[in-house]
Scaffold this active site. Sequence first.
Site, PDB file in Angstrom:
ATOM      1  N   LYS A  99       0.843  -1.184   0.000  1.00 54.62           N
ATOM      2  CA  LYS A  99       0.000   0.000   0.000  1.00 54.62           C
ATOM      3  C   LYS A  99       0.886   1.244   0.000  1.00 54.62           C
ATOM      4  CE  LYS A  99      -1.132   1.912   3.996  1.00 54.62           C
ATOM      5  NZ  LYS A  99      -0.553   2.178   5.295  1.00 54.62           N
ATOM      6  N   GLU A 138      -2.854   4.728  18.115  1.00 50.11           N
ATOM      7  CA  GLU A 138      -1.389   4.636  18.162  1.00 50.11           C
ATOM      8  C   GLU A 138      -0.888   5.791  19.009  1.00 50.11           C
ATOM      9  OE1 GLU A 138       0.558   3.244  14.247  1.00 50.11           O
ATOM     10  OE2 GLU A 138      -1.020   4.613  13.657  1.00 50.11           O
ATOM     11  N   ASP A 194      -4.240   6.343   5.065  1.00 50.64           N
ATOM     12  CA  ASP A 194      -3.204   5.494   5.657  1.00 50.64           C
ATOM     13  C   ASP A 194      -3.815   4.310   6.423  1.00 50.64           C
ATOM     14  OD1 ASP A 194      -0.453   4.957   6.346  1.00 50.64           O
ATOM     15  OD2 ASP A 194      -0.906   5.658   8.376  1.00 50.64           O
ATOM     16  N   LYS A 219      -2.246 -10.486  10.503  1.00 50.70           N
ATOM     17  CA  LYS A 219      -2.202 -10.545  11.974  1.00 50.70           C
ATOM     18  C   LYS A 219      -3.069 -11.702  12.461  1.00 50.70           C
ATOM     19  CE  LYS A 219      -1.574  -5.572  12.653  1.00 50.70           C
ATOM     20  NZ  LYS A 219      -0.439  -5.276  13.490  1.00 50.70           N
ATOM     21  N   HIS A 257      -6.728  -0.897   6.360  1.00 56.59           N
ATOM     22  CA  HIS A 257      -6.783  -1.742   7.555  1.00 56.59           C
ATOM     23  C   HIS A 257      -8.162  -1.753   8.233  1.00 56.59           C
ATOM     24  CE1 HIS A 257      -2.623  -1.579   6.760  1.00 56.59           C
ATOM     25  NE2 HIS A 257      -2.302  -0.544   7.495  1.00 56.59           N
TER      26      HIS A 257
HETATM   27  C1  BG6 Z   1       0.725   1.164   8.426  1.00 49.94           C
HETATM   28  C2  BG6 Z   1       0.569   2.650   8.440  1.00 49.94           C
HETATM   29  O1  BG6 Z   1       0.079   0.608   7.317  1.00 49.94           O
HETATM   30  O2  BG6 Z   1       0.171   0.626   9.611  1.00 49.94           O
HETATM   31  C3  BG6 Z   1       1.224   3.251   9.666  1.00 49.94           C
HETATM   32  O3  BG6 Z   1       1.153   3.199   7.271  1.00 49.94           O
HETATM   33  C4  BG6 Z   1       0.701   2.602  10.912  1.00 49.94           C
HETATM   34  O4  BG6 Z   1       1.014   4.654   9.723  1.00 49.94           O
HETATM   35  C5  BG6 Z   1       0.802   1.086  10.791  1.00 49.94           C
HETATM   36  O5  BG6 Z   1       1.488   3.049  11.993  1.00 49.94           O
HETATM   37  C6  BG6 Z   1       0.114   0.416  11.950  1.00 49.94           C
HETATM   38  O6  BG6 Z   1       0.399  -0.943  11.900  1.00 49.94           O
HETATM   39  P1  BG6 Z   1       0.477  -1.817  13.225  1.00 49.94           P
HETATM   40  O7  BG6 Z   1       0.765  -3.189  12.718  1.00 49.94           O
HETATM   41  O8  BG6 Z   1       1.565  -1.235  14.061  1.00 49.94           O
HETATM   42  O9  BG6 Z   1      -0.864  -1.683  13.861  1.00 49.94           O
END
Ligand code: BG6
Length: 518
Positions: free
Chosen positions: A172, A240, A259, A206, A264
């Site tokens: 992505k 986050e 993003d 995951k 996601h």
């Molecule tokens: C990525 C994003 O796809 O996923 C990031 O570009 C984000 O900005 C990350 O921090 C989060 O992934 P995870 O696995 O840490 O939840």
Amino acid sequence: MEMLEQLDELLTCRLDNRRKAVDPCTIVIFGASGDLTARKLIPALFHLFCEKSLPDPCRIIGFARRPKPDADWRKELLEDLKKYSKNLDLTKWDAFAASVFYCEGEFGDPAAYAKLQKQLQGFGNEKLAKNLVFYLAISPSQFAGVSEQLSKSGLLQKEDKNGFWQRVVVEKPFGHDLESARQLNQELTQFAHEKQIYRIDHYLGKETVQNILMFRFANSIFEQLWNRRSVEQVQITVGENLGVGGRGGYYEEAGALRDMVQNHILQVLALVTMEPPVTLEAEAMRDEKVKLLKSVRQVDPSQVKLMAVRGQYKEGVIDGQNVPAYRQEEKVKPDSNTETYVGLRLAIDNWRWAGVPFYVRTGKRLPQSASEVRIQFRPTPRVLFAAQCGPNLDSNAITLRLQPNEGIFLRFNGKVPGSSTEIRPVRMHFDYDAEFGAYTPEAYQRLLLEVIAGDSTLFIRRDEVETAWSIVDPIRQAWAKEPLKPEDFYAAGTWGPATADQLMCSDSHKWRKPHPTT
Ligand code: BG6
């Protein structure tokens, strides 16, 4: 003795059944010097090697512009591995590194692809030269150009009639809106068949995200409740506490909607709400996800303000440390309008979910790095205990905790011991680590193995990526027309702008804080 041998055979056979059949192949990584290669791809491949899941033989070639002998690249990779990965058995590194090579070349130069071809043939094994995974860990603007060169050089064939296969993995962001995603799909499918294209969304790799389907469809007790009759609202939080760090340049163009939400979060939403697929085959699974995404109500441009809230972090305090505002981050414009927080109220117009609000939020610099899905059930009739218990009589909820402290919590009401009728919420808690041990494979490990095995179930299909863009595009367009307002800013270390509360469609609905991380 004989019995022990039989047992051993049985166990090996079980293990083999769980293992995917994999053909000898070569994995060519474009963007070999990039962050993704060092942080995710090589650690994942090394892990797979250590647990003997990679095909035997298997080769890895890093393709990038800078000249570099194999030995130097191997050394760099080892240093990065030590920096970014834990719990690895480094005694196996030399054996792994012997299969790792470097190929220097410009992405647009046909001679570089001829050189790659020669290097592949030099392995002296037809399968290593023709069963190929091309991992495009490069900017999306280079996807089509590299695929074209691969196709012209004969390395990537749309239909390989001799039983060999080639697959293209793309990272992505897949486009920046519906239009560009369509165009990219069109370009890529000139050189590769849709079934050869693996669009990555690492959330699908995951364990806990995969478990959503097992939880729903392998248990009869919950699935009966999984609909508008029992569920009052659903909240999906992907929080986050990190800021954008060194990724300001990328993030300025992306923002939280592109993003995190377009990919996601919509994937998680689809898994939580889709109908059971006819089989576990890739197409059946993806058909159901697309069907679900198509029933997510498109936000009318005039309604964006009611359904979507954005925010951007100011300075604040995280874990006792002062942290800078987004506008002070490296490569971020001092008057940037990019959102680092998104809150949405989504509706799913289908038989199962009509009328149930789906509250979704994600943001950087929130108080907690925690992702969870909370299914909040309808309250009981307020006739028996409401008078005594008032607000303590919370309705039942199931929380699917995706990360960290992966698990599932069931919240219900229980009697406080004593002579009064006091009731308070209590929790039943399933904890992944406690049940299965602390080993959770990295998402990339699983995804790379699926590509090698040729299973595209955990990857995004063309129509899926386009439908996801059609959900976020109207919101994005409305936001692009107006600058952020003072009320859209939130202090780092808080749960986003206060305006996010306005998304709630009932006084009794409130954003619920994720469970504590410790
Ligand atoms: C990525 C994003 O796809 O996923 C990031 O570009 C984000 O900005 C990350 O921090 C989060 O992934 P995870 O696995 O840490 O939840």
